[in-house]
Design a protein around this motif. Structure first.
Motif, short mmCIF file in Angstrom:
data_model
loop_
_atom_site.label_atom_id
_atom_site.label_comp_id
_atom_site.label_asym_id
_atom_site.label_seq_id
_atom_site.Cartn_x
_atom_site.Cartn_y
_atom_site.Cartn_z
N SER A 45 0.84 -1.20 0.00
CA SER A 45 0.00 0.00 0.00
C SER A 45 0.88 1.25 0.00
CB SER A 45 -0.88 0.01 1.25
OG SER A 45 -0.07 0.16 2.41
N ALA A 46 0.25 2.38 -0.26
CA ALA A 46 0.99 3.65 -0.26
C ALA A 46 1.61 3.90 1.11
CB ALA A 46 0.05 4.79 -0.64
N SER A 47 0.90 3.58 2.19
CA SER A 47 1.44 3.82 3.53
C SER A 47 2.63 2.91 3.81
CB SER A 47 0.37 3.67 4.61
OG SER A 47 -0.09 2.35 4.67
N GLU A 48 2.59 1.66 3.34
CA GLU A 48 3.73 0.77 3.50
C GLU A 48 4.94 1.29 2.74
OE1 GLU A 48 1.43 -3.50 4.04
OE2 GLU A 48 2.96 -3.31 2.49
N LYS A 49 4.71 1.72 1.50
CA LYS A 49 5.82 2.27 0.70
C LYS A 49 6.42 3.48 1.41
CE LYS A 49 4.07 0.77 -3.77
NZ LYS A 49 3.51 1.20 -5.04
N GLU A 50 5.57 4.32 1.97
CA GLU A 50 6.06 5.50 2.69
C GLU A 50 6.91 5.10 3.89
OE1 GLU A 50 4.32 9.40 5.04
OE2 GLU A 50 3.09 8.49 3.48
N GLN A 51 6.48 4.10 4.65
CA GLN A 51 7.25 3.61 5.80
C GLN A 51 8.63 3.14 5.35
OE1 GLN A 51 4.18 0.70 7.26
NE2 GLN A 51 5.16 1.22 9.22
N VAL A 52 8.67 2.36 4.29
CA VAL A 52 9.92 1.79 3.80
C VAL A 52 10.87 2.90 3.34
CG1 VAL A 52 10.95 0.39 1.96
CG2 VAL A 52 8.92 -0.44 3.20
N TYR A 53 10.36 3.84 2.56
CA TYR A 53 11.22 4.90 2.05
C TYR A 53 11.63 5.89 3.14
CZ TYR A 53 11.19 3.20 -2.70
OH TYR A 53 11.40 2.43 -3.82
N GLU A 54 10.81 6.03 4.19
CA GLU A 54 11.22 6.85 5.34
C GLU A 54 12.39 6.19 6.07
OE1 GLU A 54 10.50 9.93 6.61
OE2 GLU A 54 9.42 10.21 4.72
N GLU A 55 12.34 4.86 6.21
CA GLU A 55 13.44 4.14 6.85
C GLU A 55 14.71 4.24 6.00
OE1 GLU A 55 15.89 1.89 9.29
OE2 GLU A 55 14.00 2.93 9.74
N MET A 56 14.57 4.15 4.70
CA MET A 56 15.74 4.29 3.82
C MET A 56 16.31 5.71 3.93
SD MET A 56 14.75 2.08 0.44
CE MET A 56 16.36 2.27 -0.32
N LEU A 57 15.43 6.70 4.02
CA LEU A 57 15.88 8.09 4.17
C LEU A 57 16.64 8.25 5.49
CD1 LEU A 57 15.81 10.99 3.02
CD2 LEU A 57 13.69 11.32 4.32
N HIS A 58 16.11 7.63 6.55
CA HIS A 58 16.78 7.68 7.85
C HIS A 58 18.18 7.05 7.75
CE1 HIS A 58 17.51 7.31 12.13
NE2 HIS A 58 17.71 6.01 11.96
N ARG A 59 18.27 5.91 7.09
CA ARG A 59 19.58 5.24 6.93
C ARG A 59 20.54 6.10 6.11
NH1 ARG A 59 18.46 -1.28 6.45
NH2 ARG A 59 16.96 -1.37 8.15
N MET A 60 20.02 6.77 5.09
CA MET A 60 20.86 7.66 4.29
C MET A 60 21.39 8.81 5.14
SD MET A 60 19.91 10.13 1.03
CE MET A 60 19.25 11.44 2.08
N GLN A 61 20.51 9.43 5.91
CA GLN A 61 20.92 10.56 6.75
C GLN A 61 21.96 10.13 7.78
OE1 GLN A 61 16.83 11.52 7.81
NE2 GLN A 61 17.07 13.54 6.86
N LEU A 62 21.78 8.98 8.36
CA LEU A 62 22.73 8.45 9.34
C LEU A 62 24.09 8.20 8.68
CD1 LEU A 62 22.95 7.64 12.31
CD2 LEU A 62 22.25 5.34 11.64
N ALA A 63 24.08 7.61 7.50
CA ALA A 63 25.33 7.35 6.78
C ALA A 63 26.04 8.66 6.46
CB ALA A 63 25.06 6.56 5.49
N ILE A 64 25.30 9.67 6.01
CA ILE A 64 25.91 10.97 5.70
C ILE A 64 26.53 11.57 6.96
CG2 ILE A 64 25.41 13.36 5.03
CD1 ILE A 64 23.28 12.21 3.09
N THR A 65 25.78 11.54 8.05
CA THR A 65 26.27 12.10 9.32
C THR A 65 27.54 11.40 9.79
OG1 THR A 65 24.02 12.67 9.98
CG2 THR A 65 25.65 12.51 11.74
N GLU A 66 27.60 10.08 9.59
CA GLU A 66 28.75 9.30 10.05
C GLU A 66 29.84 9.18 8.99
OE1 GLU A 66 27.03 5.60 11.38
OE2 GLU A 66 26.11 6.56 13.13
N GLY A 67 29.66 9.83 7.85
CA GLY A 67 30.69 9.83 6.81
C GLY A 67 30.86 8.50 6.09
#
Length: 169
Positions: A45-67
């Protein structure tokens, strides 16, 4: 460095992305694996896709922060979704986009085979294909066959080096 590997189901993007992560010694985040871990009874569903891509965004931000370098693997079929990632990465980090494509006959055969992390079938492929918004940002497009993974990795590695050299200047 953030590399987004995008494409339709069955295009070979996950097979390619996981191997590219190994070559680059980068973290690998797969939308299929995240969905499978987060959502026991998947409906896509759209809400599931949003959850998944929010988690991916979180992982991207964490990776950027940690270099750390990270490769994000998903369909990324909507411009609004891609823009969200660009907005959260810039100006700290450049995102490199790589789109993986394959002939529909190859995709049809791939989607007949059971895959460990994705339940997408040919109907899902056709649905996402009908919703696909072409990528406007500079990107590399690779054509996947069942025999060219080495060539794809070499071309991608050269492209990434070129993009990194340009962003460093």
């Amino acid at each position: 460095m953030v590399i987004i590997i995008m494409g339709l189901p069955g295009s070979g993007k996950s097979y390619f992305a996981e191997r590219l992560a190994g070559v680059l010694q980068a973290e690998y985040a797969s939308s299929d694996r995240i969905r499978k871990a987060m959502i026991p009874n998947r409906t896509y569903s759209a809400s599931e896709k949003e959850q998944v891509y929010e988690e991916m965004l979180h992982r991207m931000q964490l990776a950027i922060t940690e270099g750390r370098n990270i490769i994000l693997d998903g369909t990324f079929y909507l411009n609004s979704l891609r823009q969200k990632y660009i907005k959260h990465a810039q100006p700290v980090c450049t995102i490199i986009f790589i789109e993986v494509r394959a002939d529909e006959s190859v995709i049809r055969e791939r989607l007949k085979q059971p895959r460990a992390d994705s339940e997408a079938d040919f109907n899902v492929y056709k649905l996402i294909q009908s919703q696909w918004e072409p990528l406007q940002e500079p990107h590399l497009t690779l054509h996947s066959t069942n025999e060219n993974i080495t060539e794809m990795l070499e071309i991608a590695h050269q492209y990434i080096q070129l993009r990194n050299d340009k962003s460093a200047n």
